[in-house]
Design an enzyme around this catalytic site. Structure first.
Site, PDB file in Angstrom:
ATOM      1  CD  GLU A  29     142.767  83.008 154.414  1.00  0.00           C
ATOM      2  OE1 GLU A  29     142.826  83.942 155.251  1.00  0.00           O
ATOM      3  OE2 GLU A  29     141.723  82.614 153.899  1.00  0.00           O
TER       4      GLU A  29
ATOM      5  CB  CYS B   7     139.744  86.491 156.064  1.00  0.00           C
ATOM      6  SG  CYS B   7     139.911  85.771 154.432  1.00  0.00           S
TER       7      CYS B   7
HETATM    8  P1  NAD Z   1     136.447  79.620 165.908  1.00  0.00           P
HETATM    9  O1  NAD Z   1     137.766  80.283 166.029  1.00  0.00           O
HETATM   10  O2  NAD Z   1     136.085  78.619 166.948  1.00  0.00           O
HETATM   11  O3  NAD Z   1     136.321  78.852 164.502  1.00  0.00           O
HETATM   12  C1  NAD Z   1     136.865  79.314 163.295  1.00  0.00           C
HETATM   13  C2  NAD Z   1     136.918  78.110 162.349  1.00  0.00           C
HETATM   14  O4  NAD Z   1     137.869  77.155 162.823  1.00  0.00           O
HETATM   15  C3  NAD Z   1     135.610  77.323 162.279  1.00  0.00           C
HETATM   16  O5  NAD Z   1     135.421  76.924 160.945  1.00  0.00           O
HETATM   17  C4  NAD Z   1     135.814  76.103 163.175  1.00  0.00           C
HETATM   18  O6  NAD Z   1     135.092  74.972 162.720  1.00  0.00           O
HETATM   19  C5  NAD Z   1     137.283  75.865 163.064  1.00  0.00           C
HETATM   20  N1  NAD Z   1     137.910  75.344 164.271  1.00  0.00           N
HETATM   21  C6  NAD Z   1     137.753  75.808 165.540  1.00  0.00           C
HETATM   22  N2  NAD Z   1     138.533  75.118 166.394  1.00  0.00           N
HETATM   23  C7  NAD Z   1     139.198  74.203 165.655  1.00  0.00           C
HETATM   24  C8  NAD Z   1     140.160  73.201 165.951  1.00  0.00           C
HETATM   25  N3  NAD Z   1     140.642  73.014 167.189  1.00  0.00           N
HETATM   26  N4  NAD Z   1     140.623  72.426 164.936  1.00  0.00           N
HETATM   27  C9  NAD Z   1     140.195  72.612 163.665  1.00  0.00           C
HETATM   28  N5  NAD Z   1     139.294  73.552 163.332  1.00  0.00           N
HETATM   29  C10 NAD Z   1     138.809  74.337 164.297  1.00  0.00           C
HETATM   30  O7  NAD Z   1     135.338  80.692 165.971  1.00  0.00           O
HETATM   31  P2  NAD Z   1     134.101  81.145 165.106  1.00  0.00           P
HETATM   32  O8  NAD Z   1     133.146  81.751 166.061  1.00  0.00           O
HETATM   33  O9  NAD Z   1     133.579  80.063 164.213  1.00  0.00           O
HETATM   34  O10 NAD Z   1     134.743  82.293 164.238  1.00  0.00           O
HETATM   35  C11 NAD Z   1     135.318  83.376 164.965  1.00  0.00           C
HETATM   36  C12 NAD Z   1     136.404  84.037 164.255  1.00  0.00           C
HETATM   37  O11 NAD Z   1     137.125  83.189 163.388  1.00  0.00           O
HETATM   38  C13 NAD Z   1     135.909  85.129 163.356  1.00  0.00           C
HETATM   39  O12 NAD Z   1     135.668  86.275 164.090  1.00  0.00           O
HETATM   40  C14 NAD Z   1     137.056  85.303 162.423  1.00  0.00           C
HETATM   41  O13 NAD Z   1     138.001  86.157 163.015  1.00  0.00           O
HETATM   42  C15 NAD Z   1     137.665  83.946 162.316  1.00  0.00           C
HETATM   43  N6  NAD Z   1     137.361  83.277 161.043  1.00  0.00           N
HETATM   44  C16 NAD Z   1     138.191  83.547 160.013  1.00  0.00           C
HETATM   45  C17 NAD Z   1     137.934  82.988 158.787  1.00  0.00           C
HETATM   46  C18 NAD Z   1     138.830  83.281 157.617  1.00  0.00           C
HETATM   47  O14 NAD Z   1     138.370  83.248 156.481  1.00  0.00           O
HETATM   48  N7  NAD Z   1     140.119  83.537 157.834  1.00  0.00           N
HETATM   49  C19 NAD Z   1     136.837  82.146 158.622  1.00  0.00           C
HETATM   50  C20 NAD Z   1     136.008  81.872 159.715  1.00  0.00           C
HETATM   51  C21 NAD Z   1     136.284  82.449 160.930  1.00  0.00           C
END
Ligand code: NAD
Length: 477
Positions: free
Chosen positions: A251, A285
């Site tokens: 998701e 999202c």
């Molecule tokens: P990010 O992409 O680093 O992290 C997003 C999420 O993924 C976080 O919860 C993080 O803990 C997890 N994550 C990151 N790298 C991972 C890995 N290698 N393995 C497992 N989990 C991992 O960046 P961020 O700054 O936290 O969020 C940026 C963007 O992420 C937002 O702008 C948004 O687009 C997206 N996001 C989407 C949702 C959603 O509900 N679909 C939720 C949170 C963030």
């Protein structure tokens, strides 16, 4: 461990573990103050979570769906009883208002109830055999130990969907909540433990996300992966899942279009859209983001929406006067600054907002940009903040083309009083969930998930349980 809302711990095989291979600070985004620390699991602790998950799965899959359901329902009741304390902790770690956090926790309890019931309906079927005396059975069985990753924007709901569905299906689950917001998932683990969940059926680990996901997904113990987060990380994890041929649900991000036709009552529509846009400071999202407004009402709509956004009271989510809280972290404020500056340079008009709010804390003013060119970054990158875009359109076909132009396909919305337009636009929008004249597209009993680069698979609904089941055909002679 007596507290009903545990301080950040690892939870492995029923044990609450305060330290591991390091730690990171827990920050309140409304004040930027340090409010605690989060332990990082060592490789040995991850191995012990895997071992515990494998062992407990052998036992849990044999517990009847009825008995599993009883435990999940008891946990749901405990979560409701503890909802004020859990919600306060969510607000303190994540920034959203207390009212939103409380609604989220109650929604999470509903999700536990839904899957408690749905797990009892994991029906297979009997296929008429081709020979007399034979039996052809289609059986549903739990896939096995699950690795689950939930993000920081809905720390209760998105953990609940993964925990409740996997446990109801008879799987064990290792969950890694976001390190920035670990407490809701830990509070659910405590509620489940108090409700009688056997040790090891749910383990919770925290640490460096990539290290944990690589360790867990590459382990032969793990049979299924479920992740909510960004598209970039989703693609990275999907490759790892593919190497082990593991089932997966993703998701991911969205960039939701909202088509507003010229036959609507503008004030009524703005009343529906405002709470949808400022909810969780836009870090949702399925947040409505790109508003395509039919030419005849473009100015009137933009003016009314800008006025509504400008009236929003922004501040600490624990103060019940405030309608919108802090953004979850400094990265989001930096992103808002970058996206607004780039849109301005590209020729967009800022109708309201466009700047930080307050002296400290990660606050951003609700912002409306108008006449934003397609090549501005904000038209292509998920803003994940309290930022809306209004652009005019002429015909339904133009609007649909604009709505579908991005690789995302999570949520899409349209507002019209015409039944003909409702049917046509609902059919034409490329999205996993569509809201016509409302924004309610994520509930326990209906499937939720995206298409295109917004991911695959569904959470919630019957499909949310099916995602944790294998199908086996048994032919008996
Ligand atoms: P990010 O992409 O680093 O992290 C997003 C999420 O993924 C976080 O919860 C993080 O803990 C997890 N994550 C990151 N790298 C991972 C890995 N290698 N393995 C497992 N989990 C991992 O960046 P961020 O700054 O936290 O969020 C940026 C963007 O992420 C937002 O702008 C948004 O687009 C997206 N996001 C989407 C949702 C959603 O509900 N679909 C939720 C949170 C963030």
């Amino acid at each position: 461990m007596e507290a009903t809302i545990p301080k950040p711990h690892l939870f492995i095989d029923g044990e609450w573990i305060a330290s591991g291979a390091g730690e990171q600070a827990l920050i309140n985004p409304a004040t930027e103050a340090r409010i605690g620390s989060v332990p990082h699991a060592s490789a040995a602790q991850l191995d012990s979570a895997l071992e515990s998950s494998e062992r407990s799965f052998r036992q849990w899959r044999r517990v009847s769906p009825y008995d599993r359901s009883t435990i999940l329902r008891r946990a749901a009741d405990l979560i409701r009883e503890r909802s004020d304390a859990i919600a306060r902790q969510i607000t303190t770690e994540q920034g959203k208002t207390f009212a939103e956090a409380k609604g989220e926790v109650l929604g999470a309890a509903d999700t536990f109830d839904w899957f408690a019931e749905e797990g009892r309906r994991a029906y297979g079927r009997i296929v008429p055999p081709r020979e007399y005396g034979h039996r052809w059975l289609v059986m549903k069985e739990p896939v096995g130990p699950v690795a689950a990753f939930s993000p920081w924007n809905f720390p209760a709901m998105l953990s609940a969907r993964k925990i409740a569905a996997s446990l109801a299906a008879g799987c064990s689950c290792i969950l890694k909540p976001a390190e920035e917001t670990p407490s809701a998932a830990l509070a659910f683990a405590k509620a489940l433990q108090d409700a009688g969940l056997p040790n090891g059926v749910l383990n919770i680990v925290l640490g460096v996300p990539d290290r944990i996901s690589t360790h867990l997904i590459r382990s032969p113990v793990i049979k299924k992966l479920t992740f909510t987060g960004s598209t970039a990380v989703g693609k990275h994890l999907a490759k790892m899942a593919a190497e082990g041929m593991k089932k997966a649900t993703f998701e991911l991000g969205g960039h939701s279009p909202v088509i507003v036709f010229d036959d609507v009552d503008i004030d009524h529509v703005v009343k529906i859209l405002l709470p949808g846009k400022i909810r969780n400071a836009g870090q949702v999202c399925i947040a409505p983001t790109r508003f395509y407004v039919q030419e005849a009402i473009f100015s009137a709509f933009s003016e009314a929406f800008a006025k509504a956004l400008a009236s929003v009271k922004v501040g600490d989510g624990l103060d019940t006067q405030n309608q919108m809280g802090a953004m979850a972290n400094g990265r989001r404020v930096d992103a808002m600054q970058r996206l607004v500056a780039n849109a301005r340079d590209a020729g967009a008009r800022v109708l309201t907002g466009g700047a930080r709010s307050g002296e400290s804390g990660y606050f951003w003013q609700p912002t409306l940009l108008a006449d934003v060119p397609d090549d501005a970054h904000v038209m292509n990158e998920e803003p994940f903040g309290p930022l809306a875009i209004a652009n005019p359109f002429r015909t339904l076909d133009d609007a649909v083309m604009q709505a579908n132009r991005l690789p995302y396909g999570l949520a899409a919305y349209a507002f019209t009083q015409s039944a003909r337009r409702s049917i046509d636009v609902a059919a034409a929008l490329e999205a996993g969930v569509v809201g016509i004249n409302n924004l309610t597209v994520s509930i326990a009993e209906a499937p939720f998930g995206g298409i295109k680069e917004s991911g695959y698979g569904s959470e919630a609904g019957q499909e949310g349980l099916e995602a944790f089941l294998n199908t086996k055909f048994v032919s008996e002679a």
